[in-house]
Structure formats: structure tokens, C-alpha cells
Design a protein around this motif. Structure first.
Motif, short mmCIF file in Angstrom:
data_model
loop_
_atom_site.label_atom_id
_atom_site.label_comp_id
_atom_site.label_asym_id
_atom_site.label_seq_id
_atom_site.Cartn_x
_atom_site.Cartn_y
_atom_site.Cartn_z
N LYS A 89 -39.30 29.59 33.30
CA LYS A 89 -40.32 29.70 34.36
C LYS A 89 -40.39 28.38 35.15
N ASP A 90 -40.32 27.26 34.45
CA ASP A 90 -40.39 25.97 35.15
C ASP A 90 -39.19 25.76 36.06
N LEU A 108 -39.81 27.80 39.15
CA LEU A 108 -40.83 27.16 40.01
C LEU A 108 -40.27 25.92 40.68
N ARG A 115 -44.79 34.48 47.34
CA ARG A 115 -45.64 33.31 47.07
C ARG A 115 -46.17 32.70 48.36
N ASP A 141 -47.59 30.18 40.24
CA ASP A 141 -46.83 31.39 39.89
C ASP A 141 -47.42 32.63 40.58
N LYS A 157 -41.47 37.02 34.84
CA LYS A 157 -41.45 35.63 34.34
C LYS A 157 -42.55 34.82 35.04
N LEU A 158 -42.78 35.14 36.32
CA LEU A 158 -43.78 34.41 37.09
C LEU A 158 -45.18 35.03 36.98
#
Ligand code: NCD
Length: 320
Positions: A12-13, A16, A146, A155, A182-183
Motif C-alpha cells: 500500500k505504501d 501511495l 483520488r 488512500d 489495497k487502498l
């Protein structure tokens, strides 16, 4: 991270970080300074075994905005057996000193094979393999969602997103289900049973056979192209019936939330999965998806072969 083959390669990081880097690069591309010296002297190869317009051009624009040299290798139509032709092509690219190879291939797993066998030293980026994955498309879709619904931050927790149509043949759907979940988003897959793959119940998404059941609660509705070129059998009775049951038309747009957006990865079958009113409505962000694709692919190239992290980019922007 060395290659980008699947959304599963990303934490996830990591995802992002790519989105945040793309936000910074998009801001830079909006200003007068549209070209970055970051990848000067690097060679990026577009290796396309399948037709493509926007993805190939998008990667080319991204690489050029970062000052890389770009070689376009359109390998479609080769009659050599797949494994061998891929290997021979890879060895040629290796001899040319490719720092990144962006590959689109009709066979699921071709990019992974290229990466695993290490016929080339450069990074391998999957630009769509068969019906498997298309990770940069999912990243640009997440970026677009987003941007519209989360002000470019954090997220996608709390959002509801419908992916509608030919899920069976769609690598875009597979990558998006993985990334959106995942987000933190809730994903609905909407399709006739014939266009859902075996095992889809294990993907974690909610399955619906009716678009009208979910459309009013979704924040984004992502329409999929009906992939006629991958269909040997009849998957629905008629195009008319498909359009009536699953197409995004004016009435369905009217049922959507005020803030909700309409997406499509392109190319569209206007009149089949989406009407002209749907494609051109105020809610449509389809053209923006294309523009965002360049920023996201710049971010991927930058992070994979620029030898940098997003923090370095902040330092570079600071110097401008
Ligand atoms: C998608 C693809 O090729 O998988 N298109 C794209 O990359 N813009 C979706 C599609 O072809 O339907």
C-alpha cells in the motif's frame, strides 16, 4: 522494487508513493517547465506485441518528459513461437542497453517471464498482458479517483467503486480490484454471469448482476470495454440487450450521486457499454484519465530507473 509486473508487487505504501510522486509531477507538468532532466542518457523501450494507442503514447510521452531516449518496438505479427521470439527480442534489447522495457503482450505472464529469466538487465514494466494485469492503468485510475474525490491525499477508504462489464477478459479489472481494495475502497463487480471469471468470488469484491442495484451508491463507475477480439463464443444474446442491461446511459447517469464520476480506460465501444451521453457527460473523467496516465507513468519510470525516491523529487522541485 525492480520491476512492475502486477499490483501484487506493490505494498500500500509503494502505491501511495507512486501516486504522491505523480501528483508532484503533474503539478510540474502544468507549469512552464514540462521537461525534466532526470532520465537523460537512459533508454526506455516500448515493446508492444498487441495493438495500443493510448498506453504506448502515454509511456512515450512520460519517458520523453523525463528526457529518456525512447525506442518503439512494435513486434506485432511475428510468427516465431512465443517463448523464442520473446527471448530473441529481449537479447536484442539487452544489446541496445535498455534501462527499462515496457511490454504489452497477448499472453498472460509474458512480462513475468521476461523479468524472471533476466534476459535483460533493465526494469520490466507490464503494460498489459493478455487477460492478466495492467498495473499502470490501475494506478492512473486510482490517481484519477483520488484527485476527484480525495483531494489528491491519502488512500481511498470509504469510497464505493463499481467496475462494470467484461470482467472476464479485462486485465484492467484485475489490476483495479487489487489496487482499489489495497487502498481501502469497496469494489462492486457488475457483469452478466457469462462475463465473470471462474473464482471471482475469491477476489474480495461484491458481485452484482444488475448495474441498477448499485449505481446510486457508488462514487465512481468504471465501465469496461467489451473485448470482442478476445471472444470466440457468444457471451451475451445481442449487443442491444447488453447495452440495455449493462450500458451506461443517460438514465443511469441521472441515478448517480452528484459527486460521482464516470470512467473508462479506452478505447470505448460507444453505443455498447456506454452511450455518447455517458461518455460525454459532465461526470465523465475519461479524457482526464489519459492525461493522468502520463503523470503516473512518469512517476513509475522515475521511481524504477531514476535511482530516486519521491523525497529526492521534492528536493529537486525545491531547486526550481
Ligand atoms: C485497456 C487494455 O488494453 O487493456 N486499454 C488501455 O490500456 N487503455 C482496456 C481495453 O483495451 O479495453
Amino acid at each position: 522494487m525492480r520491476d512492475l509486473l502486477s499490483i501484487n508487487d506493490l505494498s500500500k505504501d509503494d502505491a501511495l508513493e507512486i501516486l504522491d510522486t505523480a501528483v508532484q509531477l503533474a503539478a510540474l507538468s502544468d507549469s512552464s517547465n514540462r521537461k525534466f532532466p532526470t532520465l537523460r542518457g537512459r533508454t526506455v523501450v516500448n515493446l508492444f506485441f498487441e495493438d495500443s494507442t493510448r498506453t504506448r503514447i502515454s509511456f512515450e510521452a512520460a519517458a520523453k518528459r523525463l528526457s529518456a531516449d525512447v525506442i518503439n518496438f512494435s513486434a506485432k505479427g511475428s510468427s516465431v513461437s512465443k517463448g523464442e521470439s520473446l527471448k530473441d527480442t529481449a537479447l536484442t534489447l539487452q544489446a541496445m542497453g535498455a534501462d527499462a522495457v515496457i511490454i504489452r503482450h497477448g499472453a498472460s505472464g509474458a512480462p513475468a517471464q521476461l523479468a524472471r529469466k533476466r534476459w535483460i538487465d533493465g526494469a520490466v514494466i507490464n503494460a498489459g498482458d493478455g487477460t492478466h494485469e495492467h498495473p499502470t492503468q490501475a494506478l492512473l485510475d486510482a490517481f484519477t479517483i483520488r484527485r476527484h474525490l480525495m483531494q489528491d491525499k491519502g488512500d481511498l477508504a470509504g469510497l464505493k467503486i463499481a467496475i462494470v462489464g467484461d470482467v472476464l477478459h479485462s486485465r484492467v479489472a484485475r489490476s483495479n480490484v487489487l489496487l482499489l481494495q489495497k487502498l481501502g475502497a469497496k469494489v462492486f463487480l457488475v457483469a452478466p454471469p457469462t462475463l465473470l471469471p471462474v473464482g471471482v468470488e475469491h477476489w474480495g469484491a461484491q458481485i452484482n448482476f444488475s448495474i441498477d442495484e448499485v449505481i446510486s451508491e457508488c462514487d465512481a463507475v468504471m465501465m469496461l470495454r467489451v473485448q470482442k477480439e478476445r471472444m470466440e463464443d457468444l457471451f451475451f444474446p445481442s449487443e442491444r440487450e447488453y447495452a440495455r442491461n449493462f450500458g451506461l446511459n443517460a438514465a443511469r447517469i441521472a441515478a448517480m450521486k452528484g459527486s460521482a464520476i464516470v470512467m473508462h480506460p479506452g478505447p470505448m465501444n460507444r453505443g455498447l457499454e456506454i452511450t455518447a451521453e455517458g461518455a460525454d457527460s459532465k461526470k465523465s473523467v475519461i479524457v482526464e484519465q489519459v492525461a493522468n496516465g502520463v503523470s503516473v507513468r512518469m512517476a513509475v519510470l522515475y521511481l524504477l530507473i531514476g535511482g530516486a525516491t519521491s523525497r529526492d523529487l521534492t528536493a529537486q522541485i525545491g531547486e526550481h
